[in-house]
Design an enzyme around this catalytic site. Structure first.
Site, short mmCIF file in Angstrom:
data_model
loop_
_atom_site.label_atom_id
_atom_site.label_comp_id
_atom_site.label_asym_id
_atom_site.label_seq_id
_atom_site.Cartn_x
_atom_site.Cartn_y
_atom_site.Cartn_z
CG ASP A 102 24.27 -110.97 23.89
OD1 ASP A 102 23.81 -112.11 23.65
OD2 ASP A 102 24.54 -110.57 25.04
CG HIS A 310 24.18 -114.91 19.77
ND1 HIS A 310 23.00 -114.19 19.74
CD2 HIS A 310 24.91 -114.39 20.79
CE1 HIS A 310 23.01 -113.29 20.71
NE2 HIS A 310 24.15 -113.38 21.36
#
Length: 338
Positions: A102, A310
């Site tokens: 991220d 994710h």
């Protein structure tokens, strides 16, 4: 092997970090993203510590027990890179392998770009290398317009980034109303059903906020990603520090681009690894143009697809650890202890 907790403080910044393994061994520094903590790497630290490395994961600025700042500009990637340099010096190491996820990915890519002499190798989960800096301005031109028609989604899945710029206080308030509820809502496993559909982040501006002015929905914790202990750690930290710091990372696009422009070069020579999240529909890198700048600017790039959403390192730790270990063995065998 348990990870030990440490604090390193200098005149400019305090870093809390977790570590596992021999402090004299080659460091592998794991860098988390939004809205995470050093514990996001809880499945990696004991494994790579046990393999003979010094596995280290800091709380990034604005998070956990590291320094929290009150200005947006203090959360530019340039400052996070400086934090890593201080941490590396503190560890007594000249070089390290850097792994990011991220927002941690732009930090480790920038580390490799700005300080190649201190980077043995760089690995990123979900977010590819953007050689001109990680910002809406560099991401929007790569949007898949078959999924995100420009008249409906001018910024594609990155609409939410522009909402931070336009309505920062409202964005923060949406999360600060119920950090624990948001942790349970956000940290969920990926699923294959979203392929070819617009991600929820594409609707944030049109809806006037992440939750359209409503309360965060109450959902059960996804036990495949978080334990109750993990939920408590995230919720406590985000409740204590608030979302101003984490959200401010999104407010520095021009500064991040300017930082990239000052790099000695954009092409990375050291071994690089990129792990695609098959079911990550915001950082959608499978079959899209988003990884193209990375592929054009990494001389020694390895890619692998992990069938996860994710939160890859927490959802599919075995697959992530295997991919990292395989890459290290193939590309940096000299780092392994005899």
């Amino acid at each position: 092997m348990n990870a030990a907790s440490h604090i390193h403080a200098t005149a400019r910044h305090t870093t809390h970090y977790l570590s596992a393994g021999d402090p004299g061994a080659t460091p592998i520094i794991f860098v988390h993203g939004w809205p995470e903590l050093s514990i996001s790497w809880r499945h990696q630290l004991p494994v790579f510590g046990g393999l003979g490395f010094h596995a280290v994961a800091p709380d990034m600025r604005g998070y956990g027990r590291s320094s929290v700042y009150s200005r947006h500009e203090d959360y530019a990637v340039e400052h996070a890179v400086a934090d890593l340099i201080e941490l590396l010096d503190h560890l007594g190491a000249e070089k390290a392998v850097f792994v990011g996820h991220d927002w941690g990915a732009p930090v480790v890519w920038s580390m490799a770009q700005q300080h190649p002499e201190r980077t043995l190798g760089v690995a990123a989960l979900c977010v590819p290398y953007m050689p001109d800096g990680f910002a809406p301005e560099t991401l929007i031109p790569l949007v898949d317009r078959a999924v995100y028609p420009e008249d409906q989604f001018p910024a594609g899945q990155w609409e939410y980034m522009l909402f931070y710029r336009e309505n920062f206080a409202a964005a923060c308030a949406g999360f600060d109303q119920n950090p624990r509820g948001f942790v349970k809502l956000a940290f969920r496993a990926g699923a294959p059903g979203g392929e070819g559909q617009p991600a929820g982040t594409a609707f944030v501006r049109a809806n006037g906020g992440w939750f359209g002015g409503a309360s965060i929905p109450d959902v059960p914790r996804d036990g495949s990603v978080l334990t109750a202990e993990d939920e408590e750690a995230y919720a406590e930290s985000l409740s204590r520090n608030g979302f101003f710091g984490p959200d401010s990372w999104y407010m520095n696009g021009p500064a991040n681009m300017a930082h990239a422009a000052r790099a000695p070069g954009k092409r990375l020579a050291m071994p690089a690894l990129f792990l695609h999240g098959a079911y990550d529909y915001v950082c959608a890198t499978v079959g899209t143009r988003l990884p193209d700048p990375m592929r054009a600017n990494c001389a020694d790039l390895t890619e692998a697809v992990v069938r996860s959403g994710h939160w890859m390192a927490q959802e599919k730790p075995r697959e992530v650890n295997a991919a990292l270990a395989k890459w290290l063995a193939a590309k940096l065998p000299e780092l392994w202890p005899a």
